[in-house]
Enzyme design. Structure first.
Site, short mmCIF file in Angstrom:
data_model
loop_
_atom_site.label_atom_id
_atom_site.label_comp_id
_atom_site.label_asym_id
_atom_site.label_seq_id
_atom_site.Cartn_x
_atom_site.Cartn_y
_atom_site.Cartn_z
N ASN A 209 39.26 76.37 14.13
CA ASN A 209 40.02 76.44 15.68
C ASN A 209 40.43 75.18 15.85
OD1 ASN A 209 37.91 74.28 16.65
ND2 ASN A 209 36.58 75.78 15.72
N LYS A 338 25.68 80.20 29.39
CA LYS A 338 25.30 79.60 28.14
C LYS A 338 24.11 78.64 28.10
CE LYS A 338 27.85 77.09 24.38
NZ LYS A 338 29.28 76.73 23.74
N LYS A 342 20.96 78.74 25.99
CA LYS A 342 20.60 77.70 24.88
C LYS A 342 19.55 76.90 25.33
CE LYS A 342 24.87 77.97 22.83
NZ LYS A 342 25.22 77.80 21.20
#
Ligand code: FMN
Length: 407
Positions: A209, A338, A342
């Site tokens: 990426n 997120k 997480k």
């Protein structure tokens, strides 16, 4: 600028590496510092005062009896004006004289009169460095509160190889900035992941990426400036390791997960800035896949990579965990989700993938109380703000203060 409004007294002593002090002087000025140079008599045999005067824009001092200072006490006036005294290169001779408190020239007298932090960057032949007298003198200087930067190892001007090289000017600059930064993370170990991962398809191709690693490297550097012991686990990047940081270079997400898990027990803070590939090719071909004119393009079956941040956050005694999120749309909603998924106390949102590879960024913090802008600017400035936030939250968290650091 990193040293805006800071006054540095750069003292240069008589070693071959004195020529590198000219580059350090230039870097200090470029970083915004007011630089006053003092040369010892021996140093002026290696590099002339005119070079330093031209680079610093100020007259250079060498003589204890210099009449240019109105009260003739240059050793007091120069010492008072400085925020930090940097002796680079520092000879074995100045280390001995400073350790003993001798005051027989401008620099040694100034060091006694300083009453402020001194950073010595030693440079000498390896046998001079290893000599018990030099090591004794260093121990005395450390006990007196001096900061010692280096020396580095490698090829020496005398042709020998070993410890005793002056730390490179870029790295010295980083240590000077660290010396002027409050030690808000002293005694803490911070583990940072940075960069992209590279997931091989065959021996020459892979999935990766656009992460440059710049944000993560800036975070590692800022944590070290704040006095932390910093472990950096980095995917492939072209960046040099920040000075004083222990770097492990990996390629794949699995290697990154393994390197993090091998070191995480030492850390009280985990900052996951790496752009870890979510998937990897299920099979890595042993040979380069050949193109054939008639065959259709191959399809690549993918397999899910380990979620490093979630795994660290799920440890029985997790360190303080900070995640990073880069989204191409709906950052606020995705980043908040997120953080919850997480299960980490703090998540940092990168406002837009266009910041990949750039020196600037715009960040938003997400915590249990919502989201707050951290600001925009150079990545190193944002990293310093983030480290300030982490240090403040860590200090405020009575749980973490009460649990002793793990060894
Ligand atoms: C060519 C030459 C190179 C030297 N290089 C070094 C050196 O790299 N490090 C060091 O500690 N001393 C070195 N010395 C010895 C110092 O110059 C000497 O100890 C001197 O007294 C140092 O004075 P100062 O600390 O006041 O600058 C060198 C001497 C000479 C002649």
């Amino acid at each position: 600028m990193d040293l805006q409004d800071r006054s540095i007294l750069l003292a240069v002593t008589g070693g071959v590496a004195a020529y590198k002090a000219a580059e350090l002087c230039r870097l200090l000025v470029k970083a915004g510092a007011q630089v006053q140079v003092v040369l010892t008599e021996s140093a002026s045999r290696f590099v002339g005062a005119a070079t330093f005067q031209a680079l610093s824009g100020k007259p250079v001092f060498t003589d204890l009896w210099d009449a240019r200072v109105p009260n003739t006490m240059a050793h007091i006036e120069l010492a008072r004006a400085a925020d930090l005294i940097v002796v680079a290169p520092a000879t074995a001779h100045i280390l001995a004289r400073a350790a003993q408190g001798l005051a027989d020239d401008l620099l040694s007298t100034l060091l006694l009169a300083a009453g402020k932090p001194v950073l010595f960057a030693p440079a000498m032949n390896r046998e001079m460095w290893l000599h018990p007298a030099t090591q004794r003198n260093l121990a005395i200087l450390r006990a007196d509160g001096a900061r010692i930067c280096g020396p580095a190892s490698g090829e020496q001007a005398c042709g020998e190889v070993g410890e005793g090289r002056l730390v490179e000017p870029d790295d010295l600059l980083q240590d000077i900035i660290a010396a002027l930064t409050p030690n808000s993370l002293e005694g803490r170990t911070v583990l940072v992941t940075a960069g992209p991962t590279f997931e091989p398809i065959d021996p020459v191709r892979g999935l990766t990426n656009r992460s440059s690693g710049k944000m993560g490297y800036a975070v590692a550097r800022a944590a070290r400036e704040a006095g932390a012991h910093v472990l950096l686990v980095s995917g492939p990047t072209a960046l040099a390791a920040p000075f004083g940081v222990e770097r492990t270079v990996v390629e794949t997400a699995q290697q990154m997960a393994d390197a993090v898990m091998a070191q995480i027990a030492q850390a009280q803070v985990f900052i996951a800035t790496a752009a870890v590939a979510d998937w990897r090719p299920a099979q890595v071909l042993a040979q380069k896949q050949k193109k054939s004119p008639d065959a259709p393009p191959p399809s690549i079956a993918l397999q899910t990579n380990p979620d490093i941040l979630a795994a660290v956050a799920a440890l029985p005694q997790p360190p303080y965990c900070v995640g990073f999120a880069a989204e191409s749309e709906n950052l606020i909603a995705h980043a908040a989700a997120k953080r919850a998924r997480k299960n980490v106390p703090l998540l940092v949102g990168n406002l837009g993938p266009e910041t990949f590879g750039q020196d600037d960024n715009r960040l938003e913090l997400f915590d249990a109380s919502g989201h707050h802008p951290l600001g925009s600017g150079r990545k190193i400035e944002l990293a310093r703000k983030l480290i300030g936030e982490v240090a403040r939250r860590l200090a405020a968290s009575s749980n973490l203060i009460q649990s002793p650091p793990r060894t």
